[in-house]
Enzyme design. Structure first.
Site, PDB file in Angstrom:
ATOM      1  N   ASP A 256     -21.873 106.927  -2.042  1.00 26.35           N
ATOM      2  CA  ASP A 256     -20.700 106.040  -1.947  1.00 26.35           C
ATOM      3  C   ASP A 256     -21.182 104.654  -1.516  1.00 26.35           C
ATOM      4  O   ASP A 256     -21.850 104.516  -0.500  1.00 26.35           O
ATOM      5  CB  ASP A 256     -19.715 106.616  -0.910  1.00 26.35           C
ATOM      6  CG  ASP A 256     -18.396 105.858  -0.876  1.00 26.35           C
ATOM      7  OD1 ASP A 256     -17.351 106.513  -0.809  1.00 26.35           O
ATOM      8  OD2 ASP A 256     -18.410 104.613  -0.901  1.00 26.35           O
ATOM      9  N   MET A 257     -20.851 103.664  -2.316  1.00 24.42           N
ATOM     10  CA  MET A 257     -21.308 102.305  -2.028  1.00 24.42           C
ATOM     11  C   MET A 257     -20.606 101.766  -0.776  1.00 24.42           C
ATOM     12  O   MET A 257     -19.444 102.071  -0.536  1.00 24.42           O
ATOM     13  CB  MET A 257     -20.994 101.388  -3.208  1.00 24.42           C
ATOM     14  CG  MET A 257     -21.571 101.846  -4.534  1.00 24.42           C
ATOM     15  SD  MET A 257     -23.358 102.015  -4.481  1.00 24.42           S
ATOM     16  CE  MET A 257     -23.820 100.298  -4.323  1.00 24.42           C
TER      17      MET A 257
ATOM     18  N   ASP B 274     -16.879 103.693  -7.133  1.00 29.98           N
ATOM     19  CA  ASP B 274     -18.128 103.499  -6.380  1.00 29.98           C
ATOM     20  C   ASP B 274     -18.680 104.776  -5.759  1.00 29.98           C
ATOM     21  O   ASP B 274     -19.515 104.702  -4.877  1.00 29.98           O
ATOM     22  CB  ASP B 274     -17.926 102.433  -5.283  1.00 29.98           C
ATOM     23  CG  ASP B 274     -17.292 102.997  -4.024  1.00 29.98           C
ATOM     24  OD1 ASP B 274     -16.458 103.915  -4.133  1.00 29.98           O
ATOM     25  OD2 ASP B 274     -17.646 102.518  -2.935  1.00 29.98           O
ATOM     26  N   GLU B 275     -18.207 105.927  -6.190  1.00 28.84           N
ATOM     27  CA  GLU B 275     -18.750 107.144  -5.572  1.00 28.84           C
ATOM     28  C   GLU B 275     -18.809 108.294  -6.554  1.00 28.84           C
ATOM     29  O   GLU B 275     -18.036 108.368  -7.507  1.00 28.84           O
ATOM     30  CB  GLU B 275     -17.931 107.552  -4.344  1.00 28.84           C
ATOM     31  CG  GLU B 275     -16.588 108.113  -4.682  1.00 28.84           C
ATOM     32  CD  GLU B 275     -15.774 108.524  -3.462  1.00 28.84           C
ATOM     33  OE1 GLU B 275     -16.138 109.502  -2.776  1.00 28.84           O
ATOM     34  OE2 GLU B 275     -14.754 107.859  -3.229  1.00 28.84           O
TER      35      GLU B 275
HETATM   36  P1  TTP Z   1     -14.173 102.960  -0.846  1.00 30.72           P
HETATM   37  O1  TTP Z   1     -15.489 103.597  -1.170  1.00 30.72           O
HETATM   38  O2  TTP Z   1     -13.121 103.818  -0.247  1.00 30.72           O
HETATM   39  O3  TTP Z   1     -14.392 101.750   0.169  1.00 30.72           O
HETATM   40  P2  TTP Z   1     -15.558 100.707   0.234  1.00 30.72           P
HETATM   41  O4  TTP Z   1     -16.645 101.001  -0.730  1.00 30.72           O
HETATM   42  O5  TTP Z   1     -14.975  99.333   0.136  1.00 30.72           O
HETATM   43  O6  TTP Z   1     -16.078 100.873   1.725  1.00 30.72           O
HETATM   44  P3  TTP Z   1     -16.905 102.076   2.354  1.00 30.72           P
HETATM   45  O7  TTP Z   1     -17.129 103.078   1.273  1.00 30.72           O
HETATM   46  O8  TTP Z   1     -18.176 101.453   2.858  1.00 30.72           O
HETATM   47  O9  TTP Z   1     -16.033 102.573   3.462  1.00 30.72           O
HETATM   48  O10 TTP Z   1     -13.570 102.298  -2.132  1.00 30.72           O
HETATM   49  C1  TTP Z   1     -14.371 101.671  -3.122  1.00 30.72           C
HETATM   50  C2  TTP Z   1     -13.687 100.450  -3.671  1.00 30.72           C
HETATM   51  O11 TTP Z   1     -12.424 100.807  -4.212  1.00 30.72           O
HETATM   52  C3  TTP Z   1     -13.418  99.384  -2.638  1.00 30.72           C
HETATM   53  O12 TTP Z   1     -14.519  98.509  -2.455  1.00 30.72           O
HETATM   54  C4  TTP Z   1     -12.219  98.703  -3.181  1.00 30.72           C
HETATM   55  C5  TTP Z   1     -11.472  99.768  -3.967  1.00 30.72           C
HETATM   56  N1  TTP Z   1     -10.333 100.260  -3.173  1.00 30.72           N
HETATM   57  C6  TTP Z   1      -9.090  99.652  -3.351  1.00 30.72           C
HETATM   58  O13 TTP Z   1      -8.940  98.774  -4.192  1.00 30.72           O
HETATM   59  N2  TTP Z   1      -8.036 100.077  -2.580  1.00 30.72           N
HETATM   60  C7  TTP Z   1      -8.155 101.062  -1.630  1.00 30.72           C
HETATM   61  O14 TTP Z   1      -7.180 101.402  -0.937  1.00 30.72           O
HETATM   62  C8  TTP Z   1      -9.446 101.679  -1.462  1.00 30.72           C
HETATM   63  C9  TTP Z   1      -9.630 102.757  -0.435  1.00 30.72           C
HETATM   64  C10 TTP Z   1     -10.491 101.241  -2.253  1.00 30.72           C
HETATM   65 MG    MG Z   2     -17.425 102.940  -0.882  1.00 26.28          MG
END
Ligand code: TTP
Ligand code: MG
Length: 389
Positions: A9-10, A103-104
């Site tokens: 997961d990024m 991103d995951e």
């Molecule tokens: P996530 O992997 O949940 O969040 P993240 O990568 O920003 O942070 P981290 O994993 O380090 O906690 O989501 C990936 C992307 O998806 C995020 O960068 C933006 C998008 N996203 C939204 O647009 N709305 C949301 O509510 C969430 C959770 C994510």
């Molecule tokens: Mg992420």
């Protein structure tokens, strides 16, 4: 053979891409999302999270909490391209990949012992490749199953790398809150707290009969298994699937077109979500109808453009349905998409940015709160005079 699943997961994905591309943003609180008065935060850099800014928060709150932050509208086309690049890197590390979101994803790396000294070293290599080729940081979790791998990737974010081995379950899993268990939302967590279970370990060691009484047999068994770190769900490579579909059998047969179309709308939403989650677009939409007497019909249509959005899937299914003479009650309806676009290796969203943003927001909600949160896409015009539900 020991099963090893990797979850990647990024870190702060959208915000990290912005920081990568704008030197002046680095080390500073960056908030990506809708900048209008009613906008919502998509994500925030870790610098911004220190001020209490997080995904899905109203932008107005984010501005209050972090007035000196850098607020950017986001470039979804770019993020999708980066996502495609990341998944291409993943594919060098395993042939069996399940994309979960932009991103995951999960990678099944079982049986790759000859390619790796240890699971940890393999994860380090993947992280290094992602960093070298995209300039971005990924957090990785490795464990014998998906549930534990996903927990592991989150434990040391950002830049995390955690391996949960078969012997680490009590030490690592049990102290965690029950909220960390896949599928335990706020409501279930409250019920578990009422029963005196706040940690996973308490749940694992609890009295199964009490849980069954409180939650029902199925949910209780599932929770107990997870609390013991057991999860045998396979890594599903949706791209290999011939089709992505959903069907529903009704408790009572449907007798009106209107009722049936309402169900088709819900089904289209579920199929769309699955397609988008896998980065796929379908060229062919198939409708399945089973009547009360169990006779079953399928109708399919190949579309001029491949689709992945709810309203397009719904439109195709509804058209097929309208050509079907309504005779007697309908017992089951199903929609599936097939004929995946080969270009559909994740980045194939040619639609307008607006649509992408809308569905990005819907999918984020679904991801966060479960897919049932939104069963009717707001874009879909229903066939009632005022479009009312
Ligand atoms: P996530 O992997 O949940 O969040 P993240 O990568 O920003 O942070 P981290 O994993 O380090 O906690 O989501 C990936 C992307 O998806 C995020 O960068 C933006 C998008 N996203 C939204 O647009 N709305 C949301 O509510 C969430 C959770 C994510
Ligand atoms: Mg992420």
């Amino acid at each position: 053979m020991q099963r090893w699943i990797m979850h990647v997961d990024m870190d702060a994905f959208f915000a990290s891409v912005e920081q990568r591309d704008h030197e002046e943003y680095r080390g500073r609180p960056v908030i990506v999302g809708g900048l209008s008065a009613r906008g919502v935060v998509a994500t925030a850099s870790y610098e911004a999270r220190r001020f209490g800014v997080h995904s899905a928060m109203p932008m107005s709150t984010a501005r209050r909490r972090c007035p000196h932050g850098i607020f950017v509208p986001g470039n979804f086309t770019l993020y999708r391209a980066v996502s495609a690049q990341i998944f291409t890197i993943f594919s060098r590390f395993s042939p069996c990949i399940e994309p979960i979101s932009i991103d995951e994803g999960f990678l099944d790396i079982s049986g790759m012992e000859r390619l790796m000294k240890s699971p940890r070293e393999y994860a380090q290599r993947l992280k290094a490749a992602v960093r070298a080729e995209t300039g971005l940081v990924a957090s990785v979790g490795i464990a014998p199953n998906k549930f534990l791998a996903k927990i592991a990737s989150d434990l040391e974010k950002p830049d995390g790398l955690v391996v949960i081995g078969p012997d680490d379950i009590e030490r690592i899993l049990w102290p965690l809150s029950v909220r960390r268990i896949w599928g335990v939302g706020k409501k279930t967590a409250e019920r578990l707290t009422d029963l005196g279970y706040t940690t996973v370990g308490e749940l694992a060691q609890g009295e199964p009969a009490r849980l069954v009484h409180a939650l029902g047999e199925r949910a209780a068994r599932q929770l107990i298994a997870l609390a013991h770190g057991q999860d045998d769900r396979p890594v599903e490579t949706v791209r290999e699937a011939q089709s992505v579909g959903r069907e529903m059998t009704f408790e009572q047969d449907l007798h009106s077109r209107e009722e049936a179309e309402e169900q088709l709308l819900a089904l289209a939403g579920q199929v769309g979500w699955r397609l988008r989650r896998a980065g796929l677009q379908a060229r062919t939409i198939q409708l399945k109808i089973r009547l009360a007497d169990f006779t079953t019909y399928t109708r399919r249509r190949t579309l001029p453009e491949p689709v992945c959005y709810d309203e397009d899937i719904y439109a195709a299914a509804r058209e097929l349905f309208r050509e079907f003479p309504m005779r007697g009650g309908i017992r089951l309806l199903g929609i599936s998409g097939s004929g995946f676009d080969a270009a559909g290796e994740v980045s194939l969203f040619t639609d307008t940015q607006k649509k992408e943003e809308l569905y990005g927001a819907i999918d984020a909600l679904k991801k966060r709160f479960g897919e049932n949160i939104i069963t009717k896409a707001p874009l879909v015009q229903k066939d009632k005079p005022d479009g009312a539900q």
